[in-house]
Design an enzyme around this catalytic site. Structure first.
Site, PDB file in Angstrom:
ATOM      1  N   ASP A  78      38.946  67.287  29.049  1.00 47.02           N
ATOM      2  CA  ASP A  78      37.591  67.003  30.203  1.00 47.02           C
ATOM      3  C   ASP A  78      38.451  66.711  31.516  1.00 47.02           C
ATOM      4  OD1 ASP A  78      41.032  64.977  29.033  1.00 47.02           O
ATOM      5  OD2 ASP A  78      39.249  63.168  30.128  1.00 47.02           O
ATOM      6  N   GLU A 120      41.661  62.707  28.370  1.00 42.62           N
ATOM      7  CA  GLU A 120      42.972  61.939  29.000  1.00 42.62           C
ATOM      8  C   GLU A 120      43.158  61.731  30.111  1.00 42.62           C
ATOM      9  OE1 GLU A 120      46.521  63.172  32.008  1.00 42.62           O
ATOM     10  OE2 GLU A 120      44.290  64.040  31.756  1.00 42.62           O
TER      11      GLU A 120
HETATM   12 ZN   LIG Z   1      45.022  67.268  33.850  1.00 37.45          ZN
END
Ligand SMILES: [Zn+2]
Length: 386
Positions: A81, A141
């Site tokens: 992401d 993340e």
């Molecule tokens: Zn990163």
């Protein structure tokens, strides 16, 4: 076999929008497509976020390893992401090469590293792999390592060594600070400001507590720091009171004051340490002000990580790249991954100082170097055979 270079792969990856709120399935499928031609095995670990959108963690292994076996020498971990970008940044998902660098959202955080991984893995014939490996792709993340937490819960991955991709200008980062965030609410008693003795100002109380927090932070900066902390700049836990609000009108003693306290602890600092220290500060204030009432609500608390300077992975990457180990001040999946492995390092092309902004870019030369270094890492076993 024609050599695959990382730049066109990165171009394609940037064109697949993968902001954390979106499903990352298109990006996962792109990677599967690239590797399935070489017979790789995939295990998708999908889950749904709070809005019902599908997110996918992926475990991939080469065809010469046993399928669905993730006790490997080396795990190569990369999040899929990106942070959101402003509507004015027209080229966010339409990468451009300017000078020696490719620009676009995710160029260095962290699609650049993913492109390098794919190029290295696609270019290497089976005979050249010295270690068993797993390619590990995670979701979400950027919003708190959500995907990585699901991945750990699944309990499948058991690597000896872990490389986590993040932009470090190809230096091996062997330590990272942790992160803590708490909302602190201080209470007073409202009264007409013409008669202050009838009430207690929550803002004055909060100010006293904040003063103590500031003093404590300064004292850490003045104290001598442990040898091991010198990998960080600055080499101690730092604090910030980022926002504050309270009160209702100029002529009312405020009944409530809320502030956000953020801290970035050194690796090894126990969880709950800072909330405990704040509690001690309040106990001090209560000696003179027994009615001092407050609530502390921890919103986030993540430990840091530290890998020994002499660990095989740090030594190997330093040898290969000629670059010395560093500590990183930003958050990564390394603290989570380090609970699985003997040693964990963070590395990748690009500089985090361009990330999370329309300046985000990565040098094409650094991409090529990264592929060469990764190839070197994969071609030789981590430790010399006994
Ligand atoms: Zn990163």
């Amino acid at each position: 076999m024609e050599k695959i270079s990382p730049a066109p792969l990165l171009d394609a990856l940037i064109r697949i929008p993968s902001v954390s709120v979106l499903t990352n399935r298109p990006l996962i499928e792109f990677v599967e497509n690239e590797l399935s031609g070489r017979g790789w095995n995939f295990l998708e670990l999908p889950y749904h976020d709070s809005r019902g959108i599908e997110k996918v963690n992926l475990l991939a292994t080469p065809p010469w390893q046993k399928a669905n076996e993730f006790a490997v020498d080396l795990a190569l971990v990369c999040h899929t992401d990106t942070v959101p970008y402003s509507a004015e940044w027209n080229e966010a998902a339409a990468p451009q090469v300017i000078g020696d660098s490719m620009h676009g959202c995710g160029a260095c955080d962290v699609k650049g590293f993913l492109a390098c991984l794919l190029a290295a893995l696609l270019n290497m014939p089976e005979a050249q792999f010295a270690s068993t490996i797993a390619l590990v792709l995670t979701a979400e993340e950027e919003i708190g390592c959500v995907g990585a937490r699901y991945l750990l819960q699944a309990g499948l991955l058991r690597p000896r060594h872990v490389v986590v991709g993040e932009p470090t200008s190809l230096r091996p980062a062997r330590a990272g600070k942790g992160y803590g965030l708490a909302e602190i609410r201080v209470f007073g008693t409202e009264a007409h400001s013409a008669h202050p003795a009838q009430g207690v100002s929550a803002i004055y109380r909060a100010a006293k507590l904040i003063g103590k927090i500031e003093e404590y932070g300064l004292s850490l900066g003045n104290a001598s720091v442990a040898e091991s902390a010198h990998i960080f700049d600055p080499p101690y836990t730092t604090f910030n009171v980022g926002t504050i609000e309270g009160g209702t009108a100029k002529n009312i003693l405020p009944g409530e004051c809320m502030f956000l306290l953020e801290w970035r602890p050194l690796p090894g600092d126990p969880m709950g340490q800072i909330p405990g220290i704040v509690q001690g500060m309040v106990a001090d204030l209560q000696m003179n002000d027994p009615g001092f009432r407050y609530e502390l609500n921890v919103l986030r608390e993540q430990p840091g990580f530290e890998t020994a300077a002499e660990s095989p992975l740090v030594r190997r990457w330093t040898e290969i790249s000629g670059r010395g180990a560093i500590g990183v001040p930003f958050g990564t999946e390394a603290p989570l991954m380090s609970t699985l492995a003997d040693d964990t390092i963070v590395l990748g092309p690009g500089d985090m100082r361009t990330a999370h902004s329309p300046r985000e870019c990565v040098s094409l030369a650094e991409l090529d170097l990264c592929v060469a270094y990764l190839t070197e890492l994969l071609e030789h076993p981590m430790e010399p055979a006994p």
